[in-house]
Design a protein around this motif. Structure first.
Motif, PDB file in Angstrom:
ATOM      1  N   ILE A   1       1.008  -1.758  -0.390  1.00  0.00           N
ATOM      2  CA  ILE A   1       0.061  -0.166   0.129  1.00  0.00           C
ATOM      3  C   ILE A   1       0.683   1.075   0.108  1.00  0.00           C
ATOM      4  O   ILE A   1       1.798   1.625   1.187  1.00  0.00           O
ATOM      5  N   SER A   2       1.054   1.667  -1.515  1.00  0.00           N
ATOM      6  CA  SER A   2       1.875   3.419  -1.050  1.00  0.00           C
ATOM      7  C   SER A   2       0.227   4.385  -1.098  1.00  0.00           C
ATOM      8  O   SER A   2      -0.332   4.756  -1.735  1.00  0.00           O
ATOM      9  N   TYR A   3       0.850   5.150   0.036  1.00  0.00           N
ATOM     10  CA  TYR A   3      -0.139   6.371   0.217  1.00  0.00           C
ATOM     11  C   TYR A   3       0.943   7.470   1.463  1.00  0.00           C
ATOM     12  O   TYR A   3       1.435   7.113   1.101  1.00  0.00           O
TER      13      TYR A   3
ATOM     14  N   ASP B   1       2.847   0.767   5.754  1.00  0.00           N
ATOM     15  CA  ASP B   1       3.645   1.787   6.396  1.00  0.00           C
ATOM     16  C   ASP B   1       2.670   2.725   7.086  1.00  0.00           C
ATOM     17  O   ASP B   1       2.814   3.950   7.188  1.00  0.00           O
ATOM     18  N   TYR B   2       3.012   1.690   8.621  1.00  0.00           N
ATOM     19  CA  TYR B   2       2.129   2.098  10.071  1.00  0.00           C
ATOM     20  C   TYR B   2       3.289   3.110  10.843  1.00  0.00           C
ATOM     21  O   TYR B   2       2.748   4.093  11.312  1.00  0.00           O
TER      22      TYR B   2
ATOM     23  N   ARG C   1       3.579  -8.367  -5.014  1.00  0.00           N
ATOM     24  CA  ARG C   1       2.889  -8.920  -6.104  1.00  0.00           C
ATOM     25  C   ARG C   1       2.641  -7.464  -6.441  1.00  0.00           C
ATOM     26  O   ARG C   1       2.730  -7.130  -7.737  1.00  0.00           O
ATOM     27  N   THR C   2       1.392  -7.184  -5.935  1.00  0.00           N
ATOM     28  CA  THR C   2       1.243  -5.392  -6.833  1.00  0.00           C
ATOM     29  C   THR C   2       1.157  -4.740  -5.791  1.00  0.00           C
ATOM     30  O   THR C   2       1.725  -4.112  -4.163  1.00  0.00           O
ATOM     31  N   LEU C   3       1.047  -3.106  -6.129  1.00  0.00           N
ATOM     32  CA  LEU C   3       1.590  -1.897  -5.555  1.00  0.00           C
ATOM     33  C   LEU C   3       0.103  -1.291  -6.010  1.00  0.00           C
ATOM     34  O   LEU C   3      -0.479  -1.067  -6.962  1.00  0.00           O
ATOM     35  N   VAL C   4      -0.852  -1.081  -4.835  1.00  0.00           N
ATOM     36  CA  VAL C   4      -2.173  -0.654  -5.308  1.00  0.00           C
ATOM     37  C   VAL C   4      -1.813   1.291  -4.263  1.00  0.00           C
ATOM     38  O   VAL C   4      -0.981   0.886  -3.287  1.00  0.00           O
ATOM     39  N   LEU C   5      -2.042   2.150  -4.768  1.00  0.00           N
ATOM     40  CA  LEU C   5      -1.623   3.747  -4.665  1.00  0.00           C
ATOM     41  C   LEU C   5      -2.572   4.744  -4.386  1.00  0.00           C
ATOM     42  O   LEU C   5      -3.675   3.733  -4.813  1.00  0.00           O
ATOM     43  N   PHE C   6      -2.813   5.679  -3.295  1.00  0.00           N
ATOM     44  CA  PHE C   6      -3.889   6.035  -3.161  1.00  0.00           C
ATOM     45  C   PHE C   6      -3.417   7.119  -3.637  1.00  0.00           C
ATOM     46  O   PHE C   6      -2.861   8.050  -3.163  1.00  0.00           O
TER      47      PHE C   6
END
Length: 111
Positions: free
Chosen positions: A9-11, A54-55, A76-81
């Motif tokens: 998770i990229s945010y 990244d908490y 495997r996968t990048l989910v970005l906001f």
């Protein structure tokens, strides 16, 4: 490094700020719901728990650390906001660039 995470998770941290009176930011709330949904859909909690967020909210003034880079490369996968905050963050762009360099821009693994 072998694939360790199904999802990274990229945010931008600014997008996960807690509103007054709230307990969590909306990104954290979304990820909690995603874990529950994935466990239900996959029928396996262990696979749903293989996502990384990244908490610790490491600040974006520095380059992506080797530890973060390793987590990105092991996903495997990048989910970005995508948000104004994301676009303004050098750190977020570095995560995206690292993942794209590792997986390929047209891999279909960036959501």
């Amino acid at each position: 490094m072998a694939t360790e995470h199904n999802i990274f998770i990229s945010y931008a941290w600014v997008d996960n700020e807690v509103y007054p009176g709230g307990e969590k930011g909306w990104v954290s709330t979304f990820v909690d719901g995603l874990r529950v949904h994935l466990a239900r859909e996959l029928g396996r909690r262990d696979e749903a728990d293989r996502l990384w967020l990244d908490y610790e909210q490491m600040r974006g003034n520095a380059s992506v650390t080797p530890a973060i880079r390793a987590h990105v490369e092991a996903s495997r996968t990048l989910v970005l906001f995508l948000s104004n905050g994301y676009l303004a963050s050098d750190w977020c762009r570095q995560e995206l660039e690292t993942f794209a360099a590792n997986a390929g821009v047209d891999s279909g693994r960036i959501c």
